[in-house]
Design an enzyme around this catalytic site. Structure first.
Site, PDB file in Angstrom:
ATOM      1  N   ARG A 134       1.750   3.823  -3.442  1.00 16.44           N
ATOM      2  CA  ARG A 134       1.489   5.254  -3.331  1.00 16.44           C
ATOM      3  C   ARG A 134       2.770   6.066  -3.449  1.00 16.44           C
ATOM      4  O   ARG A 134       2.789   7.114  -4.106  1.00 16.44           O
ATOM      5  CB  ARG A 134       0.766   5.546  -2.013  1.00 16.44           C
ATOM      6  CG  ARG A 134      -0.689   5.057  -2.021  1.00 16.44           C
ATOM      7  CD  ARG A 134      -1.237   4.907  -0.608  1.00 16.44           C
ATOM      8  NE  ARG A 134      -2.655   4.586  -0.584  1.00 16.44           N
ATOM      9  CZ  ARG A 134      -3.168   3.384  -0.769  1.00 16.44           C
ATOM     10  NH1 ARG A 134      -2.363   2.349  -1.026  1.00 16.44           N
ATOM     11  NH2 ARG A 134      -4.475   3.182  -0.706  1.00 16.44           N
ATOM     12  N   ARG A 180     -14.222  -7.535 -11.138  1.00 11.87           N
ATOM     13  CA  ARG A 180     -14.488  -6.632 -10.021  1.00 11.87           C
ATOM     14  C   ARG A 180     -15.110  -5.329 -10.522  1.00 11.87           C
ATOM     15  O   ARG A 180     -14.697  -4.772 -11.535  1.00 11.87           O
ATOM     16  CB  ARG A 180     -13.198  -6.344  -9.247  1.00 11.87           C
ATOM     17  CG  ARG A 180     -12.656  -7.578  -8.549  1.00 11.87           C
ATOM     18  CD  ARG A 180     -11.239  -7.396  -8.051  1.00 11.87           C
ATOM     19  NE  ARG A 180     -11.161  -6.455  -6.940  1.00 11.87           N
ATOM     20  CZ  ARG A 180     -10.016  -6.148  -6.329  1.00 11.87           C
ATOM     21  NH1 ARG A 180      -8.881  -6.715  -6.729  1.00 11.87           N
ATOM     22  NH2 ARG A 180     -10.005  -5.286  -5.337  1.00 11.87           N
ATOM     23  N   SER A 205       0.826  -1.206   0.000  1.00  9.74           N
ATOM     24  CA  SER A 205       0.000   0.000   0.000  1.00  9.74           C
ATOM     25  C   SER A 205       0.860   1.256   0.000  1.00  9.74           C
ATOM     26  O   SER A 205       0.640   2.177  -0.796  1.00  9.74           O
ATOM     27  CB  SER A 205      -0.929   0.004   1.219  1.00  9.74           C
ATOM     28  OG  SER A 205      -1.777  -1.116   1.211  1.00  9.74           O
ATOM     29  N   SER A 259     -12.130   1.645  -0.107  1.00  9.81           N
ATOM     30  CA  SER A 259     -11.630   3.007   0.101  1.00  9.81           C
ATOM     31  C   SER A 259     -10.692   3.433  -1.022  1.00  9.81           C
ATOM     32  O   SER A 259     -10.329   4.611  -1.113  1.00  9.81           O
ATOM     33  CB  SER A 259     -10.892   3.088   1.443  1.00  9.81           C
ATOM     34  OG  SER A 259      -9.716   2.285   1.420  1.00  9.81           O
ATOM     35  N   ASP A 300      -6.974  -6.286   5.774  1.00 11.43           N
ATOM     36  CA  ASP A 300      -6.060  -7.241   5.148  1.00 11.43           C
ATOM     37  C   ASP A 300      -5.653  -8.365   6.089  1.00 11.43           C
ATOM     38  O   ASP A 300      -5.123  -9.387   5.644  1.00 11.43           O
ATOM     39  CB  ASP A 300      -4.810  -6.519   4.638  1.00 11.43           C
ATOM     40  CG  ASP A 300      -5.083  -5.692   3.393  1.00 11.43           C
ATOM     41  OD1 ASP A 300      -6.045  -6.016   2.670  1.00 11.43           O
ATOM     42  OD2 ASP A 300      -4.343  -4.726   3.140  1.00 11.43           O
TER      43      ASP A 300
END
Length: 451
Positions: free
Chosen positions: A35, A130, A31, A177, A321
């Site tokens: 980013r 998805r 994550s 999110s 997670d």
């Protein structure tokens, strides 16, 4: 066995293991890595990132940022990034996020400011099914043209933007999110201020904080209200070259913690950071249910398992997670454990409730489900095993099924274990180094014979 081998094993054989001991260096966070890579790529000039994850997600983000025009080089454990000004990108770009929802959704946000983009994937039975409807709807409200497949807005997706964006949009974050995080990136690269309203609730607020902290590190200050539902990104802010350091991956860390906490073990974990593990919720859950965990100097912890496991419920919204890993360990508890507030994990690489239960049933683990709950009826006397289970292209399920397999009387075969590389390419090598009995196997006809 590592997933960097040229010929990937068709199965991993997981056999009964009694004790674990040794040391593991925890993998970096996917994550934070995705980013940091994207932020650095969108920053004109040179940025550096220490301890970038090596999993499929991070590699996918890196490859797609190269398509934007960014370049990457390595100096030891540091990645040097030469970023690009997206205002100068005026060509068509085809993005391929692999099987990564976070890469797709962050880049969809960026694509809202690009003239012509297309998103494709080879994982048509995982990421390809998805829904991206929430993201597409939010982008359309900002005057971004989006074309997608069906009412669920599935891949492939085409986007076009004149860069004359609206100032306000709204988005549902009930399923993920990541939609909000993608929109925050769009606001950060845009010329105009952007207001975003979340119309329901944010399923994983810790991940949004990871995005906000990452942007702040590069000089973009995201504002939000006390309810964490309304967000404001000022158009005047611009990315500034920065130095990033990435901590441990939450899904991988939770998997190792749960594994070691389920067996007689004495294992030290290096590189432990709690920022994405529910602010201590996972550690508290493990210690409350029977695992000894001691903090050591230098971002290390010592974990000792072997005591009886107590059943206990867990609020999955605190650390989404971690749910598969903790549920796998709960299969050996004395009593019933309920994992709740977890509807959103149905929309990950797999349906982490229903798909997981199908595999648990093959192993003899009794479970139930509700829309937002996974209920595990524990059995401290272990399970028979001797089954072939499917990881459903999902690193989280593969690691959770491995934990269960190590307790079974007879070997368990897990199909296509290389998908664990989404976040933790060296997972099987690492747990093997501390004593887990796992072997990679290539059995071309086993799936048809035993599935």
């Amino acid at each position: 066995m590592t997933t960097s081998d040229r010929l990937q094993p068709s199965f991993v054989e997981v056999k009964n293991t009694s004790t674990l001991s040794g040391t593991i260096d925890l993998p970096a966070s996917k994550s934070s890595s995705t980013r940091a890579l994207l932020t650095a790529a969108l920053t004109p000039g040179i940025s550096t990132i220490r301890n970038v994850a090596t999993g499929f997600n991070s590699n996918a983000m890196k490859h797609n940022c190269e398509r934007l025009g960014a370049s990457f080089s390595s100096e030891g454990d540091t990645t040097v990034v030469k970023g690009v000004d997206v205002m100068h990108v005026d060509r068509e770009i085809v993005f391929d996020p692999g099987n990564s929802g976070v890469v797709l959704r962050l880049l969809m946000g960026v694509a809202g400011y690009l003239p012509d983009t297309r998103f494709v994937t080879q994982y048509r039975y995982s990421l390809g099914v998805r829904s991206q409807a929430e993201m597409v709807a939010a982008l359309r409200r900002l005057n971004v043209e989006c074309e997608a497949v069906g009412p669920e807005a599935r891949l492939p997706i085409s986007m076009r933007s004149t860069r004359a964006l609206g100032k306000h949009t709204e988005v549902s974050c009930k399923k993920s999110s990541q939609f909000l995080s993608g929109l925050l990136y769009l606001g950060a690269i845009g010329e105009r201020d952007l207001e975003i309203d979340v119309v329901d609730h944010i399923t994983a607020p810790s991940m949004v904080h990871t995005t906000i902290n990452n942007l702040a590190h590069a000089g973009v200050a995201v504002e939000y209200d006390a309810a964490f539902r309304r967000f404001f990104v000022p158009g005047r802010d611009r990315f500034k070259p920065s130095e990033f350091t990435v901590g441990a991956d939450p899904a991988s860390t939770a998997a190792i913690l749960a594994l070691c906490g389920s067996l007689a073990s004495d294992v030290t974990l290096n590189g432990f950071f709690e920022e994405e593990l529910g602010s201590g919720a996972v550690i508290r859950y493990l210690t409350d249910t029977g695992t000894l965990i001691d903090e050591l100097p230098g971002n290390r912890i010592r974990i000792r398992g072997g005591a009886s496991i107590r059943a206990q419920d867990f609020d999955g919204s605190l650390a989404p997670d971690a749910v598969p890993a903790l549920a796998g360990r709960a299969a050996f508890a004395e009593g019933t454990s309920t994992f709740y507030n977890i509807e959103h994990i149905r929309y990950k690489e797999s349906d982490r409730i229903s798909d997981f239960r199908r595999e648990l049933d093959k192993l003899g683990v009794r479970s139930e489900e509700k829309l937002d709950q996974l209920i595990i009826h524990g059995n401290p006397r272990s399970y028979r095993g001797g089954a072939v289970v499917d990881g459903h292209y999902d690193h989280g399920l593969i690691m959770a099924l491995t934990t269960i397999g190590l307790h079974c009387e007879h070997p368990v075969l897990i199909k296509e274990p290389h998908h664990v590389g989404q976040t933790y390419p060296d997972y099987f090598a690492d747990i093997g180094s501390i004593g887990a009995n796992v072997d990679g196997l290539i059995y071309p006809n086993v799936a048809a014979a035993r599935a």
